[in-house]
Structure formats: structure tokens, C-alpha cells
Design a protein around this motif. Structure first.
Motif, PDB file in Angstrom:
ATOM      1  N   ASN A 157       0.181  -0.997   0.350  1.00 18.19           N
ATOM      2  CA  ASN A 157      -0.151   0.081  -0.388  1.00 18.19           C
ATOM      3  C   ASN A 157       0.796   1.145  -0.560  1.00 18.19           C
ATOM      4  O   ASN A 157       0.458   2.352   0.285  1.00 18.19           O
ATOM      5  CB  ASN A 157      -1.100  -0.022   1.039  1.00 18.19           C
ATOM      6  N   GLN A 158       2.399   1.055   0.079  1.00 18.73           N
ATOM      7  CA  GLN A 158       2.931   2.114  -0.186  1.00 18.73           C
ATOM      8  C   GLN A 158       4.396   1.642  -0.426  1.00 18.73           C
ATOM      9  O   GLN A 158       4.597   1.180   0.026  1.00 18.73           O
ATOM     10  CB  GLN A 158       3.107   3.311   1.438  1.00 18.73           C
ATOM     11  N   ARG A 163       1.568   6.279  -2.208  1.00 16.86           N
ATOM     12  CA  ARG A 163       0.530   5.249  -0.974  1.00 16.86           C
ATOM     13  C   ARG A 163      -0.737   5.225  -2.371  1.00 16.86           C
ATOM     14  O   ARG A 163      -1.311   6.290  -2.723  1.00 16.86           O
ATOM     15  CB  ARG A 163       0.128   6.258   0.076  1.00 16.86           C
ATOM     16  N   SER A 164      -0.799   3.876  -2.169  1.00 19.97           N
ATOM     17  CA  SER A 164      -2.421   3.769  -2.565  1.00 19.97           C
ATOM     18  C   SER A 164      -3.787   4.605  -1.295  1.00 19.97           C
ATOM     19  O   SER A 164      -3.859   4.744  -0.966  1.00 19.97           O
ATOM     20  CB  SER A 164      -2.714   1.875  -3.024  1.00 19.97           C
ATOM     21  N   ASP A 165      -4.662   4.540  -3.170  1.00 19.04           N
ATOM     22  CA  ASP A 165      -6.511   4.786  -1.733  1.00 19.04           C
ATOM     23  C   ASP A 165      -5.985   3.958  -1.210  1.00 19.04           C
ATOM     24  O   ASP A 165      -6.089   2.326  -1.318  1.00 19.04           O
ATOM     25  CB  ASP A 165      -7.009   5.125  -3.950  1.00 19.04           C
ATOM     26  N   SER A 176      -3.858  -7.512  -6.795  1.00 17.13           N
ATOM     27  CA  SER A 176      -3.097  -7.512  -5.848  1.00 17.13           C
ATOM     28  C   SER A 176      -2.298  -8.553  -6.470  1.00 17.13           C
ATOM     29  O   SER A 176      -0.702  -8.402  -6.430  1.00 17.13           O
ATOM     30  CB  SER A 176      -2.668  -7.955  -4.398  1.00 17.13           C
ATOM     31  N   CYS A 183       0.045  -4.202  -5.477  1.00 19.27           N
ATOM     32  CA  CYS A 183      -0.211  -3.309  -5.197  1.00 19.27           C
ATOM     33  C   CYS A 183      -1.637  -3.803  -5.894  1.00 19.27           C
ATOM     34  O   CYS A 183      -1.956  -3.387  -7.385  1.00 19.27           O
ATOM     35  CB  CYS A 183       0.278  -1.797  -5.450  1.00 19.27           C
ATOM     36  N   ASP A 185      -3.889  -0.732  -6.380  1.00 21.66           N
ATOM     37  CA  ASP A 185      -4.707  -0.039  -6.711  1.00 21.66           C
ATOM     38  C   ASP A 185      -3.179   0.613  -8.165  1.00 21.66           C
ATOM     39  O   ASP A 185      -1.875   0.304  -7.956  1.00 21.66           O
ATOM     40  CB  ASP A 185      -4.606   0.911  -5.360  1.00 21.66           C
ATOM     41  N   ALA A 188      -1.988   3.394  -8.485  1.00 21.86           N
ATOM     42  CA  ALA A 188      -1.302   3.562  -7.675  1.00 21.86           C
ATOM     43  C   ALA A 188       0.587   2.603  -7.733  1.00 21.86           C
ATOM     44  O   ALA A 188       1.588   3.268  -7.694  1.00 21.86           O
ATOM     45  CB  ALA A 188      -0.753   3.462  -6.350  1.00 21.86           C
ATOM     46  N   ALA A 189       0.413   1.196  -8.379  1.00 18.24           N
ATOM     47  CA  ALA A 189       1.034   0.731  -8.514  1.00 18.24           C
ATOM     48  C   ALA A 189       2.610   0.875 -10.053  1.00 18.24           C
ATOM     49  O   ALA A 189       3.503   0.762  -9.607  1.00 18.24           O
ATOM     50  CB  ALA A 189       0.450  -0.667  -9.075  1.00 18.24           C
TER      51      ALA A 189
END
Length: 382
Positions: A157-158, A163-165, A176, A183, A185, A188-189
Motif C-alpha cells: 500500500n506504500q 501511497r495507494s488509495d 494485487s 499493489c 491500486d 498507484a502501482a
């Protein structure tokens, strides 16, 4: 050297060094009657193994597991399960310059100071290579938990400041494993991957964190004080190499919440049983499970083996010198750390399930009550 065993009823004992002949684990306390093959274990080992992407070490290890005891005709017998993973691509020669000159922020000096000796090849026992044993044992624990309706998953997640939502448990399950960062998201990935590439090009590394969640865990597991679920889970997560923080529920964010806002009020569910309206405590109150999802975060620092020039001392010559840690190392740890976090979560929960009588400690079969869970469906926090 002690500290190589984890668990009380479901016990995991490990051996092996990073550049030794093999890694190995013995699992004691697994009930008889669990259907188990090497494929069940190999699936998680493949998620952890090196060389699986451009953002992991290039060490070429197939991490092929051999189960050499505790199985008969595809089912566990209730006796210890022995598993071995051979080291196929060990190259300890690259570590000879550090026999008496400790690498910055490694266990080289502390191991030598404690024992007067150490296996210096790749860090030996202190290497994260050892977690291959944990993942192998965790695969068995996950299969037991699945048989009683408990499901768990983690995702990155980070990474650095990216950082992901917030994503749902269902999104973590579905997405994932769709990218190399692990990740759930995708936007974010992509940002995380760019950041990792940037540090890798500079010969540096970067840290991050892993979010984990378990659903279907029955209420009533754990005991005050030192056998609380969070204290045992904290020990499990803080044992993972490079872990600097473990959180559950709101975690560090709780310092910013007033008591009235943080407290989980109670209501009756459809069966007229009390249940918390929200789940800001992460499924744990008073050290005991509430029946709501258990969730939290594990923070991993940046990998310490980097090719950038750093300073150390040689305790044999008495000289200070500049060194470069040249080898095959990960630029970031959370992507390969996801199955490790899942394994330690599973090992902790299955131990509590056995201790609480929620899984028959001797046999897994179809007898009524053999693995009664008092399962309560979970729901998202409101």
C-alpha cells in the motif's frame, strides 16, 4: 542459538543459511486429514522467490520444495511435516571483503559480537532468504484456515511517498497479483514502479509498507496480557527482516483521534448478538478477537545492501575504509514481502484457532464440531 521456533501448538522450526546447501522447516501440530501436496506450498513460494521481476534480486533460485515427511497418500498424518528447499545459486565469494568489515546496517557485527563467529556468506542466518521457510509453513496454515472459512490477503500500500488509495478486501483479492509491485491500486502501482526504477538506477533502495487483512476470524481468540492476539501478531510481524513498525486497526493514526470518535460502539446483529458498529480497533478489543476483520500494516525499511559507496571499519586491520556491497539484491522489499506477511499472519491465527479449540488438534474430518468456528460474516467499516 535459540529463537528458531515459532508457535505453541502449531510449531514451526527452521534451519538454513543464505548461501548454505539448503533451507528447511519442520511443522509440528498440523492436524491429520488435511489434503496437502507440494503444489499447495509451491504456489506461495513462487510468489516470494527471487528473480521473478526486474524489481527483485537477480539471484536465480527455483525454490522448489520437497516434502519428506508427514504426508501419506496426499493427506497429512498428524506427524511432523518436513520440507526442504535447496539453494541452487549460492555465491558466497562476493562477501569475503566483509568477513571482518561489517556491512552498514546489517547483522554482521552484532552476530560476530554475540557468537564470536558467523556464517558470513550473504549474511548467513540473518538473511531474509530464511523467510522461504516461513512461507512454506504459512502455506499449510493458510490451507487449514481456508477449510474453516478464514481468508486472508495482503498487498503493497506504500512505496516511498507513493501511497495507494484505500481498496476493499475484494479488490486486494482480485488485483494485487496483477502487477509486479503487488499493489491492488493499479494507478498507484504504476507510480510505485517508476519510483523503484529511479532508485534502482541510482544504485539505491527505498522502503514501503504492506497492508494485511483477515476475514472470517471467529470472536473469542486470544487472552490477556502477553497472549493477546496483537502481541503475538506483533512478534510475528516484527520478526520479518527489515520490519520497523507493526500496526493494527487505526495504528499510528489513532494518536490523532479523540476517544469518542475512535471508540467502536455496539449494536445487535441479525442474530441478536452484540457486534461493533465500526471496526477502528482492527478486529481486536482487550487483546481478543471480536469477529470483525483483522487488519493492519507492516513497514519495511529500504534494503541495506546497496552498491552506493559507504564507510565501514575493519576490526582486524583497525582501518576505516569505503566499501560497495556488490551482489544481487532487491531495490525494494514489500513486493516480495507480501507472501511473508501473509504467512506470519496465517501462522499466528492457526495457532490461536488450535489453542481455542476452533480446529480439532488431531484430525480434520467431517465429524460435527470437528472444526466449529462460530463464524460471523464480516462487513466493511462504516
Amino acid at each position: 542459538m535459540n529463537g528458531n521456533r515459532f508457535g505453541r501448538l502449531f510449531q514451526v522450526t527452521t534451519y538454513g543459511e543464505s548461501h548454505g546447501e539448503a533451507m528447511g522447516v519442520t511443522v509440528s501440530g498440523c492436524p491429520a486429514g488435511l489434503e496437502l501436496t507440494t503444489d499447495d506450498v509451491q504456489a506461495d513460494l513462487d510468489r516470494r522467490k527471487p528473480g521473478q521481476s526486474m524489481i527483485s534480486t537477480s539471484r536465480d533460485e527455483p525454490d522448489a520444495v520437497t516434502i519428506n515427511s508427514g504426508i501419506q497418500d496426499g493427506y497429512t498424518t498428524g506427524t511432523p511435516i518436513g520440507m526442504v528447499i535447496q539453494n541452487k545459486d549460492a555465491r558466497s565469494g562476493k562477501y569475503e571483503p566483509f568477513i571482518t568489515a561489517p556491512r552498514p546496517s546489517h547483522g554482521d557485527f552484532t552476530y560476530s559480537a554475540k557468537f564470536g563467529t558467523r556464517n558470513w556468506g550473504g549474511g548467513g542466518r540473518s538473511s531474509a532468504r530464511e523467510t522461504v521457510n516461513w512461507v512454506a509453513a504459512g502455506a499449510i496454515a493458510k490451507k487449514i484456515l481456508s477449510s474453516v472459512g478464514i481468508e486472508l490477503k495482503a498487498h503493497v500500500n506504500q512505496i516511498g511517498d507513493v501511497r495507494s488509495d484505500d481498496v476493499s478486501f475484494e479488490q486486494i483479492l482480485e488485483h494485487s497479483e496483477e502487477n509486479e509491485v503487488r499493489c491492488a491500486d493499479p494507478d498507484a502501482a504504476a507510480e510505485m514502479r517508476e519510483l523503484i526504477d529511479d532508485y534502482q538506477e541510482k544504485g539505491d533502495s527505498i522502503g514501503g509498507s504492506i497492508y494485511f487483512e483477515a476475514r472470517g476470524v471467529p470472536r473469542g481468540l486470544g487472552a490477556p496480557r502477553f497472549d493477546s492476539v496483537e502481541s503475538r501478531l506483533g512478534q510475528a510481524m516484527m520478526s520479518i527482516p527489515a520490519t520497523t513498525a507493526f500496526e493494527f486497526g487505526l495504528g499510528r493514526e489513532a494518536r490523532e483521534w479523540a476517544g469518542h470518535d475512535r471508540n467502536d460502539e455496539w449494536e445487535f446483529d441479525e442474530n441478536d448478538d452484540p457486534r461493533p458498529v465500526t471496526n477502528r480497533h482492527g478486529g481486536l478489543q482487550g487483546g481478543i478477537t471480536t469477529g470483525e476483520p483483522i487488519y493492519g500494516e507492516v513497514t519495511l525499511h529500504a534494503p541495506t545492501s546497496i552498491p552506493k559507496t559507504q564507510t565501514t571499519v575493519d576490526w582486524e586491520t583497525g582501518e576505516e575504509k569505503d566499501v560497495q556491497v556488490i551482489g544481487r539484491h532487491d531495490p525494494v522489499l514489500p513486493p516480495r514481502g507480501v507472501p511473508v506477511v501473509e504467512a506470519m499472519l496465517a501462522l499466528t491465527l492457526v495457532d490461536f484457532m488450535l489453542l481455542g479449540g476452533r480446529v480439532n488438534p488431531d484430525r480434520l474430518d467431517d465429524r460435527p464440531g470437528a472444526y466449529e468456528t462460530d463464524y460471523h460474516p464480516s462487513r466493511p467499516e462504516t
